[in-house]
Design an enzyme around this catalytic site. Sequence first.
Site, PDB file in Angstrom:
ATOM      1  N   LYS A 114       0.713  -1.196   0.051  1.00 40.76           N
ATOM      2  CA  LYS A 114       0.073   0.166   0.067  1.00 40.76           C
ATOM      3  C   LYS A 114       1.048   1.217  -0.141  1.00 40.76           C
ATOM      4  O   LYS A 114       1.900   1.112   0.720  1.00 40.76           O
ATOM      5  CB  LYS A 114      -0.871   0.019   1.262  1.00 40.76           C
ATOM      6  CG  LYS A 114      -1.824   1.350   1.309  1.00 40.76           C
ATOM      7  CD  LYS A 114      -2.893   1.095   2.386  1.00 40.76           C
ATOM      8  CE  LYS A 114      -2.396   1.310   3.899  1.00 40.76           C
ATOM      9  NZ  LYS A 114      -2.060   2.767   3.742  1.00 40.76           N
ATOM     10  N   GLU A 183      -9.467   7.644   3.867  1.00 40.06           N
ATOM     11  CA  GLU A 183      -9.318   7.925   5.325  1.00 40.06           C
ATOM     12  C   GLU A 183      -9.765   9.609   5.655  1.00 40.06           C
ATOM     13  O   GLU A 183      -9.345  10.362   4.935  1.00 40.06           O
ATOM     14  CB  GLU A 183      -7.500   7.833   5.787  1.00 40.06           C
ATOM     15  CG  GLU A 183      -7.568   8.204   7.214  1.00 40.06           C
ATOM     16  CD  GLU A 183      -6.150   7.720   7.796  1.00 40.06           C
ATOM     17  OE1 GLU A 183      -5.927   8.176   8.901  1.00 40.06           O
ATOM     18  OE2 GLU A 183      -5.367   7.247   6.883  1.00 40.06           O
TER      19      GLU A 183
END
Length: 265
Positions: A114, A183
């Site tokens: 990631k 996020e």
Amino acid sequence: MPRVTTKTVQEMKEEGVPIAALTAYDYTSARLLDRAGADVLLVGDSAANVMAGHETTLPMTLDQMIYHAQCVVRGIDRSLVVVDLPFGAYQGDPTEALDSAIRVMKEAGAHAVKLEGGAPVVEAVERMVTAGIPVMGHLGLTPQSIYDYGTYQVRARDEEEADELRADAKRLEEAGCFAVVLEKIPAELAAEVTASLSIPTIGIGAGDQTDGQVLVSHDALGLSTDFEPRFVRRYARLDETIIDAIGAYVSDVRDRSFPDEDESY
């Protein structure tokens, strides 16, 4: 149960089955989280915070990430293990970024990597995907950029930043990402982005309409009690359990009730 793969999480999106992800940093916790049914275990650079006591994720090195990932991989039977590329491991030359990802896959046995960011990391993502490395993106609040942001507040509240996030999500999808973390962005925006993408979205502080959710396991289990953001739900208070248990141990040692006859040879 069959092992979770990148294809599995894609199928979960298509079938409307929410994806449950948690962070893991060591063998013991990975083993428990895997047995409990976590679909994805993220070996996060948040280890810098919850394992090493740093204020930010920036001090984490590639070697440290590989070490933590090795521990996690040894503990799982089912979960998909995704490993954060730490700050400095991919922001420069795309070839260096690819080399970092290759090290994580080869040395740690990870299933995917990631990385944070949109347009600036697209070339790096493309290089990794071409090399056969599954990549998860990360948009919205990107903790490795905290000194640029100056705050951990919600991102993309204004339309200009929201438009940029929408465009970056599409760029990451087109570059070959198999999923993207969203996020700390408005729930409505996260729902819109989720609907616009064919790849899964994993939310953290992004509402309930993403394709999955991720939490730092220490937060969910009540171990990081000095950090209580709005988006965290405590599923246990292990801090209290541990303090009580160790307090009882200390007391038993003090009064010589441990060990007893059954615990001695």
